[in-house]
Scaffold this motif. Structure first.
Motif, PDB file in Angstrom:
ATOM      1  N   TYR A   1      35.525  42.357  29.392  1.00 31.97           N
ATOM      2  CA  TYR A   1      36.321  42.502  30.461  1.00 31.97           C
ATOM      3  C   TYR A   1      38.185  42.631  30.377  1.00 31.97           C
TER       4      TYR A   1
ATOM      5  N   GLY B   1      33.123  43.004  34.979  1.00 38.58           N
ATOM      6  CA  GLY B   1      33.185  43.350  33.682  1.00 38.58           C
ATOM      7  C   GLY B   1      32.378  44.701  33.036  1.00 38.58           C
TER       8      GLY B   1
ATOM      9  N   THR C   1      43.114  42.013  36.484  1.00 42.40           N
ATOM     10  CA  THR C   1      41.518  42.522  36.989  1.00 42.40           C
ATOM     11  C   THR C   1      41.410  43.140  37.233  1.00 42.40           C
TER      12      THR C   1
END
Ligand code: GDP
Ligand code: MG
Length: 595
Positions: free
Chosen positions: A299, A336, A303
């Motif tokens: 991941y 992810g 974000t």
């Protein structure tokens, strides 16, 4: 064909393969002094730094022996167990192998497993006792071991030092004298074995092959037999320091092929190239799809970098066909990828390349093997992410992958090693003394246990003396359960793990303890709980921070205050906020650090 020799070097990691290869290239003047840099075959930065060879490459040398000119094709093989299928295909492209053993270490697990591969392929083995310059060399003892292992004559063993350039000519002569020239039918239908490929951003994928039968000409229409894809041989040639284009690559020889292939997946190591107009009736035996064995989520820390990460993964896959991935969503970590790797080293390499080559900061979740879950409805599910594990009530049984592990160690550590392996749910199979002091042990063990820190522990209890090699055996039934972690009552899916039931309680307890150490104290108390299903099995608490850290600076020293802030910012790079709790990267791997 009479003047071609195809060989590889097999050795345990660090026994000096790359260094010796450098010397052979120098001696045959394949590379001029000006171009010489250490470990020429390891051309990825990462390989050089880690001192390991990740991908196999091939290089051609010319050697004058008794007035005749020979073509020697050195086929390099990766030295790590994760890449054993590539090793097996490289070996299949050769008629002979130099078996390199470090005179101060003796034979190790990879020496033996690769030797067996070579012997199964009927390769002529040239034993080389390397690093004889070392003060700690034990030439006589190690020669004894080699004689026992290979069944060769003592006099067959060539003493050498890649570092000091000792024995290089003797090795080259032995390659010509002892290794047979290739066989095959030069006028038969084309069969060329693909044993490697490399990615070039301008020219596409370069395929490295060995012609087993027939010949390949520039401009030929060719077909890859396993994928069924057809191409035109736009460029073919041999590999020296660079590429040397040729009009034809003859039977027995090694070469490269460029035909604008853009997708790494189309080029499979072990596939057979044939001629479209005059195809071979069958492919060369031994082709296998490589299967990922270890899985983990990757991941972006930030974000918003998801798309960038996707692009990076796509680019990585261009030159690493064994890397597989698909998008995955985690409640804790967001968007992810679930990635499949050949093994733990492969996983580390991918993570490192993402950071270095693509400047991504990523969080990797606990690695897992792939379980087979048979549901009460009779379906079979492949589960590699704890989040995908179905509810226990709908599971009939679970199977997990087992491996055959081969460990070589000094005799004094045998007890400790057996103890460790037993603790890892292993079945002891065999014990064999290689010499009075060195023992080979065989176990059948769950791959999941190897994934969890086994190798480091093995090295620790044997003071670095034990070496490990393994091969996949198959799936076996096991009672696995999903262990969940909650922080302040909120489940953190990325911290879940699939563990054996008999160990679940101990694990839950230790995992909570470890997390207590790893989670930074915050303004409030953090409750850490481990649960199996609805049942809480362990609990720990991270106490609240009393004062603001900055208060310690008394507002006085500005530069000190700034430093502290910067340090905190840096430390944050690998943190993820879940609910109101900050979780550092180490916490996602905590399960690997449990003793
Ligand atoms: P590989 O992992 O088998 O490719 O091994 P390398 O060629 O990378 O060598 C591993 C380490 O051993 C390096 O630090 C080399 O400098 C060292 N080394 C290699 N050959 C010799 C040798 O003949 N003598 C000594 N003393 N050291 C060597
Ligand atoms: Mg190397």
């Amino acid at each position: 064909m009479k003047h071609i020799r195809n060989f590889c070097i097999i050795a345990h990691i660090d026994h000096g393969k790359s260094t010796l290869a450098d010397r052979l290239l120098e001696f045959t003047k394949t590379v001029g002094e000006r171009d010489m840099q250490a470990q020429l075959l390891d051309d990825m930065d990462l390989e050089r730094e880690r001192g390991i060879t990740i991908k196999s490459h091939a290089i051609q040398m010319n050697y004058l022996y008794k007035g005749e000119r020979y073509t020697l094709n050195l086929i390099d093989t990766p030295g790590h167990v994760d890449f054993s299928y590539e090793v097996s295909r490289s070996i299949a492209a050769c008629e002979g192998a130099l078996l390199l053993v470090d005179a101060s270490q003796g034979t190790e697990a990879q020496t033996i497993s690769n030797l067996y591969l070579a012997m199964n392929n009927d390769l002529v083995i040239i034993p080389v006792l390397n690093k004889i310059d070392l003060p700690g060399a034990m030439p006589e003892e190690v020669k004894d071991e080699m004689v026992d292992l290979i069944g060769c004559e003592r006099d067959d063993i060539i003493p050498a030092s890649g570092k000091e350039g000792i024995g290089i000519e003797a090795i080259l002569n032995a390659i010509v004298e002892r290794i047979p020239p290739p066989t095959g039918d030069p006028d038969g239908e084309l069969q060329a074995l693909i044993f490697d490929s490399q990615f070039n951003s301008y020219r596409g994928i370069e395929v490295i092959f060995r012609v087993k039968n027939g010949r390949i000409r520039k401009g030929d229409k060719v077909k890859f037999m396993a994928t069924g894809k057809e191409y035109i041989a736009d460029e073919i040639g041999t590999l020296k320091l660079g590429q040397e284009p040729k009009d034809v690559i003859e039977c027995g020889d090694v070469g490269y092929l460029i035909s604008g292939i853009k997708v790494a997946k189309e080029v499979k190591v072990g596939d057979t190239i044939t001629n479209l107009a005059r195809p071979a009736s069958s492919a060369i035996q031994g082709f296998e799809e490589v299967k990922p064995m270890v899985f983990a989520g990757i991941y972006p820390v930030d974000t918003s970098e998801f798309e960038e990460l996707r692009e990076a993964m796509e680019k990585l896959q261009l030159n690493d066909a064994s890397l597989v991935w698909e998008p995955e969503t985690s409640a804790a970590l967001g968007f992810g990828f679930r990635c499949g790797f050949l093994g733990m080293l492969h996983m580390e390499i991918v993570q490192e390349r993402l950071e270095r080559e693509f400047d991504m900061t990523v969080i990797t979740t606990v690695p897992s093997v792939r379980f087979e879950v048979i549901t009460t409805k009779g379906e079979t599910l492949q589960v590699s992410a704890p989040a995908d594990m179905p509810d226990p009530s709908s599971i009939d049984w679970i199977e997990e992958p087992f491996i055959k592990a081969q460990i070589i160690s000094k005799a004094e550590y045998v007890g400790a090693i057996i103890g460790l392996c037993m603790d890892k749910r292993s079945v002891f199979k065999n014990q064999l003394y290689l010499t009075a002091d060195r023992v080979e042990l065989q176990f059948e063990m769950p791959l999941a246990e190897v994934v969890f820190d086994f190798f480091d522990k093995l090295k620790t209890i044997s003071r670095g003396y034990a070496s490990l090699d393994y091969e996949f055996l198959g799936n076996r039934e096991s009672t696995m359960v999903k262990l969940d972690i909650m922080l302040n009552g909120e489940g953190v899916d990325a911290l879940s793990a699939i563990v054996h039931r008999d160990k679940a309680y101990e694990w839950g307890k230790k995992l909570c303890e470890k997390l207590r150490e790893l989670l930074p104290r915050q303004q409030f108390e953090i409750a850490i709980q481990a649960a199996i299903g609805q049942k809480i099995i362990a609990r720990e608490t991270v106490k609240a921070l009393r004062k603001d850290v900055l208060a310690k600076c008394y507002g006085g020293d500005i530069s000190r205050k700034r430093k502290l802030l910067e340090k905190q910012k840096k430390g944050k790079k690998r943190m993820r906020q879940v609910g109101n709790v900050e979780i550092p990267q180490e916490a996602f791997m905590a399960v690997l650090k449990i003793n």
